[in-house]
Design a protein around this motif. Structure first.
Motif, PDB file in Angstrom:
ATOM      1  N   MET A  78     -10.683  -4.431   2.334  1.00 56.00           N
ATOM      2  CA  MET A  78     -10.631  -4.633   3.773  1.00 56.00           C
ATOM      3  C   MET A  78     -11.825  -5.453   4.266  1.00 56.00           C
ATOM      4  SD  MET A  78      -7.817  -3.283   4.320  1.00 56.00           S
ATOM      5  CE  MET A  78      -7.761  -3.503   6.114  1.00 56.00           C
ATOM      6  N   LYS A 117      -6.062  -2.180  -0.291  1.00 54.42           N
ATOM      7  CA  LYS A 117      -6.762  -2.013   0.991  1.00 54.42           C
ATOM      8  C   LYS A 117      -8.020  -1.147   0.830  1.00 54.42           C
ATOM      9  CE  LYS A 117      -3.110  -2.946   4.343  1.00 54.42           C
ATOM     10  NZ  LYS A 117      -1.912  -3.132   3.515  1.00 54.42           N
ATOM     11  N   THR A 118      -8.784  -1.467  -0.177  1.00 55.62           N
ATOM     12  CA  THR A 118      -9.999  -0.709  -0.486  1.00 55.62           C
ATOM     13  C   THR A 118     -10.994  -0.764   0.664  1.00 55.62           C
ATOM     14  OG1 THR A 118      -9.769  -0.935  -2.871  1.00 55.62           O
ATOM     15  CG2 THR A 118     -12.012  -0.659  -2.024  1.00 55.62           C
ATOM     16  N   ALA A 119     -11.563   0.415   0.980  1.00 54.73           N
ATOM     17  CA  ALA A 119     -12.549   0.512   2.057  1.00 54.73           C
ATOM     18  C   ALA A 119     -13.898   1.020   1.563  1.00 54.73           C
ATOM     19  CB  ALA A 119     -12.024   1.427   3.167  1.00 54.73           C
ATOM     20  N   GLY A 153      -0.813  -6.327  10.699  1.00 51.91           N
ATOM     21  CA  GLY A 153       0.007  -5.252  10.143  1.00 51.91           C
ATOM     22  C   GLY A 153       1.259  -5.012  10.964  1.00 51.91           C
ATOM     23  N   ASP A 180      -1.977  -4.244  -3.398  1.00 56.57           N
ATOM     24  CA  ASP A 180      -2.517  -4.167  -2.040  1.00 56.57           C
ATOM     25  C   ASP A 180      -3.210  -2.817  -1.854  1.00 56.57           C
ATOM     26  OD1 ASP A 180      -3.152  -4.773   0.538  1.00 56.57           O
ATOM     27  OD2 ASP A 180      -1.148  -4.452   1.347  1.00 56.57           O
ATOM     28  N   ASP A 196      -8.538  -8.573   3.153  1.00 57.66           N
ATOM     29  CA  ASP A 196      -7.508  -8.337   4.172  1.00 57.66           C
ATOM     30  C   ASP A 196      -8.189  -8.163   5.535  1.00 57.66           C
ATOM     31  OD1 ASP A 196      -5.636  -6.998   5.932  1.00 57.66           O
ATOM     32  OD2 ASP A 196      -4.459  -6.464   4.164  1.00 57.66           O
ATOM     33  N   HIS A 204      -4.051 -11.338   8.427  1.00 53.99           N
ATOM     34  CA  HIS A 204      -2.987 -10.346   8.336  1.00 53.99           C
ATOM     35  C   HIS A 204      -2.855  -9.551   9.624  1.00 53.99           C
ATOM     36  CE1 HIS A 204      -1.272  -6.747   5.792  1.00 53.99           C
ATOM     37  NE2 HIS A 204      -0.379  -7.269   6.617  1.00 53.99           N
ATOM     38  N   THR A 231      -6.778  -6.151  -2.965  1.00 50.26           N
ATOM     39  CA  THR A 231      -7.314  -6.350  -1.619  1.00 50.26           C
ATOM     40  C   THR A 231      -8.430  -5.377  -1.306  1.00 50.26           C
ATOM     41  OG1 THR A 231      -5.465  -4.988  -0.839  1.00 50.26           O
ATOM     42  CG2 THR A 231      -5.320  -7.343  -0.442  1.00 50.26           C
ATOM     43  N   THR A 261       0.812  -1.216   0.000  1.00 48.70           N
ATOM     44  CA  THR A 261       0.000   0.000   0.000  1.00 48.70           C
ATOM     45  C   THR A 261       0.848   1.271   0.000  1.00 48.70           C
ATOM     46  OG1 THR A 261      -1.600  -1.292   1.278  1.00 48.70           O
ATOM     47  CG2 THR A 261      -2.024   1.066   1.061  1.00 48.70           C
TER      48      THR A 261
END
Length: 209
Positions: A85, A62-64, A137, A60, A110, A135, A83, A34
């Motif tokens: 979230m 990390k789409t929200a 972090g 990566d 993720d 995962h 990915t 990311t």
């Protein structure tokens, strides 16, 4: 057999390509972290796919939110996997999966921040994601008492396709594989090594053993 994924948490396209050129013979999936994507934009995804068309390139994101839109942007740039979230609304994940079907690509969920990773892993697998990334972090890994064994045990319990990310190294990778992981994700164990190629080779050999 479990795949080996290298997580590249460097900050320039040049550094990422240099590392990838060293470890590509031993890894199956090249993940662009990311921070790297935020620093360089999706041009780094395109550059990596052009350099290594035979490898799966993992963006990566990390789409929200706007799952379909962000997934489509990444797929158009050359990503094979993106990915989303696990903490987000189901609609976001389902939207990304629909975009993946359109492009013949795949979505990974993720679980950073998810309180019950086993429960959520089962839920999102039903939406058609490729696998769930159990995962921890870097911030969580730095906390006292952290152990990757927690993720490994959760994967074993969940009984769904999963990867483990957060402390995978030569000492732990056999446990990851034994738990049935689809993918073992190694970051610092590879890019932080004195010889990244040798580190990746040793991890790959441990998986194959």
């Amino acid at each position: 057999m479990a795949k080996l994924q290298v997580a590249i948490d460097l900050l320039t396209t040049e550094a990422a390509l240099e590392l990838a050129s060293k470890v590509a013979p031993y890894v199956d999936i090249i993940e662009l972290g990311t921070p790297l994507i935020k620093a360089e934009g999706l041009k780094v995804v395109t550059a990596m796919k052009n350099a290594h068309p035979e490898k799966l390139v993992f963006a990566d994101m990390k789409t929200a939110d706007t799952g379909a839109l962000e997934a489509e942007i990444a797929f158009k740039a050359g990503a094979d996997l993106v990915t989303v979230m696990g903490t987000v609304d189901d609609a976001t994940i389902k939207g990304a999966v629909e975009a993946a079907k359109k492009y013949g690509k795949q979505v990974v969920v993720d679980t950073i921040g998810v309180k019950d990773r086993v429960k959520r892993a089962k839920e999102v697998t039903a939406f058609g994601v490729a696998f769930v990334e159990l995962h921890a972090g870097l911030d969580e890994q730095a906390l006292p008492g952290y152990s990757v064994e927690t993720l490994i045990n959760e994967g074993r319990e969940a009984q769904v396709p999963f990867s483990v990310a957060g402390g995978v190294n030569l000492n732990t990778i056999k446990d990851v594989v034994a738990a049935g992981a689809t993918v073992a994700v190694a970051g610092g164990a590879i890019y932080g090594a004195e010889d990244p190629a040798e580190a990746a080779k040793a991890l790959k050999e441990a998986i194959e053993a």
